[in-house]
Structure formats: C-alpha cells, structure tokens
Design a protein around this motif. Structure first.
Motif, PDB file in Angstrom:
ATOM      1  N   PRO A   1       0.796  -1.229   0.000  1.00  0.00           N
ATOM      2  CA  PRO A   1       0.000   0.000   0.000  1.00  0.00           C
ATOM      3  C   PRO A   1       0.826   1.276   0.000  1.00  0.00           C
ATOM      4  CG  PRO A   1      -0.916  -1.598   1.545  1.00  0.00           C
ATOM      5  CD  PRO A   1       0.422  -2.133   1.106  1.00  0.00           C
ATOM      6  N   LEU A   2       2.125   1.179   0.264  1.00  0.00           N
ATOM      7  CA  LEU A   2       2.979   2.361   0.243  1.00  0.00           C
ATOM      8  C   LEU A   2       2.955   3.028  -1.133  1.00  0.00           C
ATOM      9  CD1 LEU A   2       5.033   4.155   1.725  1.00  0.00           C
ATOM     10  CD2 LEU A   2       6.834   2.571   0.975  1.00  0.00           C
ATOM     11  N   TYR A   3       2.798   2.242  -2.188  1.00  0.00           N
ATOM     12  CA  TYR A   3       2.761   2.808  -3.539  1.00  0.00           C
ATOM     13  C   TYR A   3       1.546   3.716  -3.740  1.00  0.00           C
ATOM     14  CZ  TYR A   3       6.397  -0.585  -4.727  1.00  0.00           C
ATOM     15  OH  TYR A   3       7.566  -1.305  -4.765  1.00  0.00           O
ATOM     16  N   LEU A   4       0.503   3.502  -2.966  1.00  0.00           N
ATOM     17  CA  LEU A   4      -0.700   4.322  -3.124  1.00  0.00           C
ATOM     18  C   LEU A   4      -0.435   5.785  -2.768  1.00  0.00           C
ATOM     19  CD1 LEU A   4      -3.430   1.935  -1.642  1.00  0.00           C
ATOM     20  CD2 LEU A   4      -2.752   2.234  -4.043  1.00  0.00           C
ATOM     21  N   LYS A   5       0.597   6.029  -1.984  1.00  0.00           N
ATOM     22  CA  LYS A   5       0.936   7.403  -1.616  1.00  0.00           C
ATOM     23  C   LYS A   5       1.443   8.204  -2.816  1.00  0.00           C
ATOM     24  CE  LYS A   5       2.129   6.279   3.206  1.00  0.00           C
ATOM     25  NZ  LYS A   5       0.980   6.964   3.809  1.00  0.00           N
ATOM     26  N   THR A   6       1.791   7.515  -3.891  1.00  0.00           N
ATOM     27  CA  THR A   6       2.288   8.209  -5.083  1.00  0.00           C
ATOM     28  C   THR A   6       1.143   8.610  -6.017  1.00  0.00           C
ATOM     29  OG1 THR A   6       2.544   6.203  -6.460  1.00  0.00           O
ATOM     30  CG2 THR A   6       4.345   6.750  -4.964  1.00  0.00           C
ATOM     31  N   LEU A   7      -0.106   8.254  -5.678  1.00  0.00           N
ATOM     32  CA  LEU A   7      -1.234   8.451  -6.581  1.00  0.00           C
ATOM     33  C   LEU A   7      -2.002   9.731  -6.280  1.00  0.00           C
ATOM     34  CD1 LEU A   7      -2.779   4.855  -6.614  1.00  0.00           C
ATOM     35  CD2 LEU A   7      -1.104   5.823  -8.196  1.00  0.00           C
ATOM     36  N   SER A   8      -2.678  10.223  -7.312  1.00  0.00           N
ATOM     37  CA  SER A   8      -3.609  11.327  -7.128  1.00  0.00           C
ATOM     38  C   SER A   8      -4.920  10.786  -6.562  1.00  0.00           C
ATOM     39  CB  SER A   8      -3.896  12.011  -8.466  1.00  0.00           C
ATOM     40  OG  SER A   8      -4.573  11.113  -9.339  1.00  0.00           O
ATOM     41  N   GLU A   9      -5.736  11.691  -6.050  1.00  0.00           N
ATOM     42  CA  GLU A   9      -7.019  11.280  -5.473  1.00  0.00           C
ATOM     43  C   GLU A   9      -7.916  10.616  -6.513  1.00  0.00           C
ATOM     44  OE1 GLU A   9     -10.871  13.236  -3.112  1.00  0.00           O
ATOM     45  OE2 GLU A   9      -9.017  14.386  -3.356  1.00  0.00           O
ATOM     46  N   ILE A  10      -7.883  11.108  -7.751  1.00  0.00           N
ATOM     47  CA  ILE A  10      -8.753  10.540  -8.789  1.00  0.00           C
ATOM     48  C   ILE A  10      -8.364   9.093  -9.105  1.00  0.00           C
ATOM     49  CG2 ILE A  10      -7.399  11.345 -10.780  1.00  0.00           C
ATOM     50  CD1 ILE A  10     -10.086  11.929 -12.169  1.00  0.00           C
ATOM     51  N   GLU A  11      -7.072   8.764  -8.983  1.00  0.00           N
ATOM     52  CA  GLU A  11      -6.644   7.393  -9.236  1.00  0.00           C
ATOM     53  C   GLU A  11      -7.063   6.461  -8.102  1.00  0.00           C
ATOM     54  OE1 GLU A  11      -2.550   8.671  -9.894  1.00  0.00           O
ATOM     55  OE2 GLU A  11      -2.584   7.617 -11.807  1.00  0.00           O
ATOM     56  N   ILE A  12      -7.010   6.958  -6.869  1.00  0.00           N
ATOM     57  CA  ILE A  12      -7.502   6.173  -5.735  1.00  0.00           C
ATOM     58  C   ILE A  12      -8.994   5.919  -5.904  1.00  0.00           C
ATOM     59  CG2 ILE A  12      -7.928   6.175  -3.253  1.00  0.00           C
ATOM     60  CD1 ILE A  12      -5.055   5.696  -3.773  1.00  0.00           C
ATOM     61  N   THR A  13      -9.719   6.973  -6.238  1.00  0.00           N
ATOM     62  CA  THR A  13     -11.166   6.838  -6.421  1.00  0.00           C
ATOM     63  C   THR A  13     -11.490   5.830  -7.519  1.00  0.00           C
ATOM     64  OG1 THR A  13     -11.497   9.128  -5.713  1.00  0.00           O
ATOM     65  CG2 THR A  13     -13.293   8.098  -6.931  1.00  0.00           C
ATOM     66  N   SER A  14     -10.730   5.843  -8.597  1.00  0.00           N
ATOM     67  CA  SER A  14     -10.975   4.919  -9.696  1.00  0.00           C
ATOM     68  C   SER A  14     -10.967   3.474  -9.216  1.00  0.00           C
ATOM     69  CB  SER A  14      -9.927   5.115 -10.802  1.00  0.00           C
ATOM     70  OG  SER A  14     -10.137   4.219 -11.871  1.00  0.00           O
ATOM     71  N   GLY A  15     -10.027   3.141  -8.377  1.00  0.00           N
ATOM     72  CA  GLY A  15      -9.935   1.771  -7.874  1.00  0.00           C
ATOM     73  C   GLY A  15     -11.089   1.372  -6.980  1.00  0.00           C
ATOM     74  N   MET A  16     -11.738   2.349  -6.369  1.00  0.00           N
ATOM     75  CA  MET A  16     -12.876   2.056  -5.498  1.00  0.00           C
ATOM     76  C   MET A  16     -14.016   1.380  -6.255  1.00  0.00           C
ATOM     77  SD  MET A  16     -12.284   2.968  -2.362  1.00  0.00           S
ATOM     78  CE  MET A  16     -11.260   4.064  -1.352  1.00  0.00           C
ATOM     79  N   ALA A  17     -14.121   1.636  -7.560  1.00  0.00           N
ATOM     80  CA  ALA A  17     -15.216   1.051  -8.342  1.00  0.00           C
ATOM     81  C   ALA A  17     -15.159  -0.470  -8.305  1.00  0.00           C
ATOM     82  CB  ALA A  17     -15.161   1.559  -9.781  1.00  0.00           C
ATOM     83  N   GLU A  18     -13.968  -1.026  -8.424  1.00  0.00           N
ATOM     84  CA  GLU A  18     -13.865  -2.485  -8.403  1.00  0.00           C
ATOM     85  C   GLU A  18     -14.181  -3.047  -7.020  1.00  0.00           C
ATOM     86  OE1 GLU A  18     -13.579  -4.298 -10.999  1.00  0.00           O
ATOM     87  OE2 GLU A  18     -12.926  -2.841 -12.504  1.00  0.00           O
ATOM     88  N   ILE A  19     -13.823  -2.324  -5.965  1.00  0.00           N
ATOM     89  CA  ILE A  19     -14.159  -2.779  -4.613  1.00  0.00           C
ATOM     90  C   ILE A  19     -15.673  -2.772  -4.418  1.00  0.00           C
ATOM     91  CG2 ILE A  19     -13.886  -2.309  -2.149  1.00  0.00           C
ATOM     92  CD1 ILE A  19     -11.151  -1.088  -2.785  1.00  0.00           C
ATOM     93  N   ILE A  20     -16.337  -1.718  -4.907  1.00  0.00           N
ATOM     94  CA  ILE A  20     -17.798  -1.660  -4.838  1.00  0.00           C
ATOM     95  C   ILE A  20     -18.408  -2.833  -5.606  1.00  0.00           C
ATOM     96  CG2 ILE A  20     -19.830  -0.345  -5.573  1.00  0.00           C
ATOM     97  CD1 ILE A  20     -18.215   2.206  -4.981  1.00  0.00           C
TER      98      ILE A  20
END
Length: 354
Positions: free
Chosen positions: A162-181
């Motif tokens: 999860p440390l790599y997630l710190k390199t992402l923009s908010e929109i990229e984090i949000t994008s991944g939420m779709a698959e979790i939903i």
C-alpha cells in the motif's frame, strides 16, 4: 497481512513480498532482471522497489509511455525489441511495476516472448491491486476495444504494498474504489456497507486484502471464466463500452476506468430492477452513493447508439448476443442475461436523470 495462495502463485503483502522476491531472484540465479515501468512509476515507484532489492544482479529498466492509449501491440513490439537488444533469453525474469496497463501488458509480453519467460507483478495503483494484477489475465487493447488480444498466464508472484498508493492522485484512488464496490454488490455486502456511511473512515488496506481474497476465490473456482468468474464483469458491459467511446472520441475527455464502471454499475442495477425486481431502495442507494463518489459521466443521448455498437465487441458475447451480469439482490447475481437495446437506453436515461 497473510499471504493469499492463488492457482499457482502467491500474493504477498509488504515485507513478506520483498523477502520473497529477493529469495526468488537469488535462488534462480538470474544474471539480469528486467523491470517494466512507465514514466510515472519509473520516477515515483521504482525507487521504493530498489530500496528493497538486496540481490547482486544487473537490473535493466524498460520504460514505456503511460496510459490506456499505449496498451497495444505496437508498445508490445517496442518492449520485445528492448528485451532482445538487452540480451533477454528464455530464462529471464520481467518485473512489471505499475498500474493495470503495465501488469496486463507486461504479463502478455512476458508470456509470449520466446514462448514465455517468468514475470512478477507489483501493482502500484488501487485498481491494479484489487483487480488487474491478480487472476492470470494478460492482454492489450485492439484499437479502442479493451483487452481483445491476450491470454491466461500466471506470474511467479504478486507483491502488494500500500505504500505505492501514496504516489497516486485522489482521482486514481477513487478509480480503484469502483472495483471494490463491484465485489461488494456481487459477492460480499460487508464491503458495500463500508461505503454507505460517508462519515465513517474506510479501512482501505483491509478492503484491498478482502477484494483480492474474493477475486482469488472466484478464479480458483472458474479460472477460464466459464461461469462464476463472469460476475467480475458486473458494471463492465456498459462501462467498458462507454470507456472505449470516450477514449476514441475527439470531443470527449478520457475517463478513468472507475468512472466508466461506476456508470456501468448504476445502469446495470437499473436493468436488474426491470428484469429481476432488484429492490428499488437498493437501486436508489447505489445511484446515490456511486454518484457521490464518482460524479456523473457527461454521456449524451446522441452518444447512445455508438456506445451500444461498441458493446457488440464485449468478450462475454456469444453468437453476437450481448451478455450481461445482473443482480437479483445484493450478493445475488445472474450471468448471461440478455437485454434489449431499448432497456439499455432507458438505463442510460435513468443514469442521467437527477
């Protein structure tokens, strides 16, 4: 977090993963290890990996341009040429560090180069952690048609940090939420419930682990997508078509994968309500929560026909018939569903309505 064992490879987390990759490289005696990156993961993620590598081998970095638009056979050709020029042989190892484009394409490149070399996936985006890097699918797009060329091939391991997630923009984090939903709506409602209370902080690391567990459970039962694995396509029939349409249009802003799948989940929930009496209160809640997270995709009525035409190329189709994954309820899915063009348009109307 506990390692997850998939079909023929482990999914390791954090330090366990780095210990495993160092041991694997040392044990197999690689003289040169190749690392596939794009310009973003080269700058922000590769240094994290390099700090964890403790083996005395030569590392050759192959960089490609980022973005879905570059996920094609032309880019594969450039990678194959680079591997050849750098002296890769059938005993070489390719480490793919990046998002879904890198892991999908890197796996395809590795599994076809000299009839197959070993590869390791290190996903660096939320989307690739919970979806693209796990399950053995590799591939590239054919024009704007997503993942039309590819094959099933397993990595030696997947490393989740999860440390790599710190390199992402908010929109990229949000994008991944779709698959979790998606996992929450089709398979485990406890994931879906984490999104309902907007004041409650989500356990992102726990959600990543549970999402991978779910995908792995599905893949172990149905690796080649003959039955159960089709549920992973919920929201993707309409979503992928919209994503492709916006990608090819000169007048549209390219969508994130999550934005497109968010639209797909709302429209396909609406279709479910019409065909299988999916509860109206759940439909309303899905639209409310997903729209709150992702906003609205600016699809227009005049776009409908083009979007529907793109659905004809969906990989789930059989004999020219578009097949949907729909819901009878939360965690109650139906596969291989037939939907009329009129109902697809009606679902898009519902999405656009306030």
């Amino acid at each position: 977090m506990q390692t997850i064992l998939s079909t023929s490879y482990p999914v390791h987390f954090q330090e366990t993963g780095y210990d495993a990759i160092n041991e694997f490289i040392a044990k197999n005696g690689f003289k040169t290890v190749f690392i596939l990156v794009d310009e973003n993961t080269h700058e922000y993620c590769l240094p994290i990996l390099q700090q964890e590598l403790e083996v005395d081998v030569t590392f050759e970095v192959i960089e490609i341009e980022s973005g879905e638009v570059n996920k094609n056979l032309g880019t594969c050709m450039s990678i194959w040429h680079a591997l050849t020029d750098l002296g890769a042989d059938r005993k070489s190892l390719l480490i793919n560090i990046g998002g879904g484009v890198i892991t999908d394409m890197g796996g395809f490149v590795a599994s076809t180069y000299k009839r197959g070399i070993q590869f390791i996936n290190i996903p660096t985006t939320l989307l690739s952690m919970v979806d693209a890097s796990v399950g053995g699918k590799t591939g590239v797009d054919l024009g704007v048609l997503k993942n039309q060329i590819g094959l099933f091939a397993d990595p030696e391991m997947v490393i989740i940090d999860p440390l790599y997630l710190k390199t992402l923009s908010e929109i990229e984090i949000t994008s991944g939420m779709a698959e979790i939903i998606k996992y929450g709506l089709t398979y485990d409602k406890s994931l879906w419930h984490q999104f309902i209370d907007e004041n409650k902080e989500v356990d992102l690391v726990g959600m990543i682990h549970r999402s991978i567990e779910i995908k792995n459970e599905v893949v172990l039962e149905d690796r080649l997508e003959a039955n159960l694995r089709k549920i992973l396509n919920y929201g993707h029939t309409i979503g992928h078509a919209v994503e492709s349409y916006f990608l090819e249009s000169d007048h549209k802003k390219t969508l994130t994968h999550g934005q497109a799948i968010a639209l797909g989940m709302i429209t396909e929930a609406y279709i479910s309500s019409k065909l299988f009496d999916f509860p109206q209160e759940d439909l309303t809640l899905i639209k409310k929560i997903i729209t709150r997270i992702f906003g609205k995709v600016p699809v227009l009525k005049e776009d409908y026909e083009a979007v529907i035409n793109l659905m004809k190329h969906d990989k789930k189709n059989v004999n020219g018939q578009v097949n949907f994954v729909l819901l009878e309820g939360i965690e109650k899915y139906k596969i291989d569903c037939k939907v009329s063009v009129d109902l697809i348009k009606e679902s898009l109307d519902y999405y656009l309505a306030e």
